[in-house]
Write an enzyme that holds these catalytic residues in place. Structure first.
Site, PDB file in Angstrom:
ATOM      1  CB  CYS A  83     -20.354  13.863  78.065  1.00  0.00           C
ATOM      2  SG  CYS A  83     -21.539  12.685  78.488  1.00  0.00           S
ATOM      3  CG  ASN A 194      -9.347  10.102  75.715  1.00  0.00           C
ATOM      4  OD1 ASN A 194     -10.590  10.224  75.537  1.00  0.00           O
ATOM      5  ND2 ASN A 194      -8.779   9.057  76.681  1.00  0.00           N
ATOM      6  N   GLY A 196      -9.107   5.077  72.824  1.00  0.00           N
ATOM      7  CA  GLY A 196      -8.705   3.634  72.279  1.00  0.00           C
ATOM      8  C   GLY A 196      -7.397   3.455  72.585  1.00  0.00           C
TER       9      GLY A 196
HETATM   10  C1  LIG Z   1     -18.185   4.566  82.041  1.00  0.00           C
HETATM   11  C2  LIG Z   1     -17.733   5.734  81.209  1.00  0.00           C
HETATM   12  C3  LIG Z   1     -17.835   6.988  81.806  1.00  0.00           C
HETATM   13  C4  LIG Z   1     -17.314   8.027  81.365  1.00  0.00           C
HETATM   14  N1  LIG Z   1     -17.409   9.508  81.825  1.00  0.00           N
HETATM   15  C5  LIG Z   1     -16.630  10.406  81.332  1.00  0.00           C
HETATM   16  C6  LIG Z   1     -16.673  11.930  81.985  1.00  0.00           C
HETATM   17  O1  LIG Z   1     -17.448  11.707  82.946  1.00  0.00           O
HETATM   18  N2  LIG Z   1     -16.109  12.817  81.516  1.00  0.00           N
HETATM   19  C7  LIG Z   1     -15.402  12.535  80.189  1.00  0.00           C
HETATM   20  O2  LIG Z   1     -14.729  13.599  79.883  1.00  0.00           O
HETATM   21  N3  LIG Z   1     -15.343  11.300  79.708  1.00  0.00           N
HETATM   22  C8  LIG Z   1     -15.825  10.376  80.245  1.00  0.00           C
HETATM   23  N4  LIG Z   1     -15.893   9.144  79.568  1.00  0.00           N
HETATM   24  C9  LIG Z   1     -15.070   9.093  78.263  1.00  0.00           C
HETATM   25  C10 LIG Z   1     -13.561   8.710  78.559  1.00  0.00           C
HETATM   26  O3  LIG Z   1     -13.015   9.938  79.392  1.00  0.00           O
HETATM   27  C11 LIG Z   1     -12.871   8.706  77.439  1.00  0.00           C
HETATM   28  O4  LIG Z   1     -12.618   9.764  76.542  1.00  0.00           O
HETATM   29  C12 LIG Z   1     -13.282   7.684  76.293  1.00  0.00           C
HETATM   30  O5  LIG Z   1     -13.440   6.224  76.890  1.00  0.00           O
HETATM   31  C13 LIG Z   1     -12.068   7.450  75.358  1.00  0.00           C
HETATM   32  O6  LIG Z   1     -11.050   6.939  75.978  1.00  0.00           O
HETATM   33  P1  LIG Z   1     -10.482   5.376  76.208  1.00  0.00           P
HETATM   34  O7  LIG Z   1     -10.542   4.667  74.915  1.00  0.00           O
HETATM   35  O8  LIG Z   1      -9.052   5.356  76.944  1.00  0.00           O
HETATM   36  O9  LIG Z   1     -11.381   5.008  77.330  1.00  0.00           O
HETATM   37  C14 LIG Z   1     -16.442   7.883  79.983  1.00  0.00           C
HETATM   38  C15 LIG Z   1     -16.065   6.838  79.446  1.00  0.00           C
HETATM   39  C16 LIG Z   1     -16.777   5.618  80.155  1.00  0.00           C
HETATM   40  C17 LIG Z   1     -16.459   4.443  79.507  1.00  0.00           C
END
Ligand SMILES: Cc1cc2nc3c(=O)[nH]c(=O)nc-3n(C[C@H](O)[C@H](O)[C@H](O)COP(=O)(O)O)c2cc1C
Length: 321
Positions: A83, A194, A196
């Site tokens: 994060c 993970n 996108g």
């Molecule tokens: C609103 C929001 C909150 C997120 N909070 C966390 C979190 O608490 N812990 C974490 O590991 N990743 C968090 N992420 C990142 C996602 O877990 C993920 O790694 C990132 O969005 C990329 O994956 P995706 O493209 O499948 O969304 C957050 C993403 C979003 C959009």
């Protein structure tokens, strides 16, 4: 995902898939230790398997928080090393720890010594000017030496200065092949990719290279996709339609309303269930507008379902024979 994957969201997702592992929002070790545990950590037994994600960089505190999570019944403790928000950096946890693999290893070793459930890590490819290949392997190898066997890798770097958390999920380029190479080079480790990944088709393609796929935004914005996950990704069970998922969710909604939970706390996670289907806009509008009213009850969901069915029927009437 912070502010998104709360217990109501996870409970909804569990009606769509029995097999996918669900994750809590990130909670700092301090919040777990000192916060309102009932509010922050309670979950419905139906949510299993569910992982508690922790943020922090103090081994003793993380160990204590992990112990609390294990005692409450969580199936896994996941350490957030990904994060990038400012708030997180000032507390020295999250993505900035990519630059301190030794400290992360101490943290996961402490967690591993404290609990019997798996201690896992979610990380980035690197931060700022780091060479991603070098940074990723250094982090993973340090954690593996401390006993971690399960890694979730968000396949892009994070820029700690100059990009917002949102931009840090979009701007740094994705490098999937680097994560695939990690799996090839460290076959004994479980590597979950993970970042996108927008559909189960894409997830299936990744499974030729890695052990698992984590969906973030796609799962949240279009939860209906999870209804195909058990069959397509796990070869276990039939698809669950959004309608069937809602039917399964309703007893939970009734119970939560009776406990004083506001309807919108649950319906806000349901908006994307019918994404791109006829009537989806009416579904979202009714849930958003009527669901927000004081005293709103399950009749709002029923009304929205009726509007959706009406739109679908109209579409059928209009379709050429
Ligand atoms: C609103 C929001 C909150 C997120 N909070 C966390 C979190 O608490 N812990 C974490 O590991 N990743 C968090 N992420 C990142 C996602 O877990 C993920 O790694 C990132 O969005 C990329 O994956 P995706 O493209 O499948 O969304 C957050 C993403 C979003 C959009």
């Amino acid at each position: 995902m912070m502010d998104w994957t709360d217990r109501h969201c996870r409970r909804l997702h569990r009606t769509l898939t029995r097999r996918a592992r669900l994750y809590t929002e990130m909670l700092t070790a301090d919040a777990v230790i000192h916060g309102d545990r009932a509010r922050l950590l309670s979950f419905d037994p139906a949510e299993h398997p569910v992982a508690l994600q922790l943020g922090g960089s103090e081994p003793a505190k993380l160990a204590e928080a992990a112990r609390i999570g294990e005692a409450l019944g969580y199936d896994e403790v996941n350490l957030n090393v990904g994060c990038p928000s400012d708030r997180v950096q000032s507390g020295r946890f999250g993505a900035c720890l990519m630059a301190e693999p030794g400290l992360v290893a101490d943290c996961v070793a402490a967690i591993g010594a404290a609990v019997a459930i798996p201690a896992t890590v979610k990380c980035r490819l690197g931060v700022d000017e780091q060479d991603p290949e070098q940074a990723l392997f250094a982090l993973v190898d340090a954690c593996a030496a401390a006993g971690v066997t399960h890694f979730v890798v968000h396949a892009r770097k994070a820029w700690l200065k100059g990009l917002s958390p949102k931009e840090n999920r979009e701007v740094p380029p994705l490098d999937y092949p680097l994560v695939w190479r990690l799996k090839r080079a460290r076959p004994q480790l479980t590597v979950v990719i993970n970042g996108g990944i927008a559909s189960l088709e894409e997830a299936e393609a990744h499974l030729a290279h890695v052990d698992g796929v984590m969906l973030g935004r796609a799962a949240y914005h279009e939860p209906w996709r999870l209804g195909e996950a058990d069959r397509r990704l796990f070869g276990d069970g039939a698809d669950v339609t959004p309608e069937a998922a809602i039917e399964r969710y309703l007893p939970y909604v009734h119970a939560e309303l009776a406990r004083g939970t506001h309807l919108a706390a649950m319906t806000r996670h349901m908006l994307g269930l019918f994404h791109a289907r006829p009537g989806a806009r009416a579904w979202r509008r009714i849930l958003t507008v009527e669901g927000a009213k004081p005293g709103a009850g399950v009749e709002v969901i029923e009304h929205a379902l009726a509007a959706l069915a009406e739109a679908a029927a109209k579409r059928t009437e209009l379709a050429p024979a």
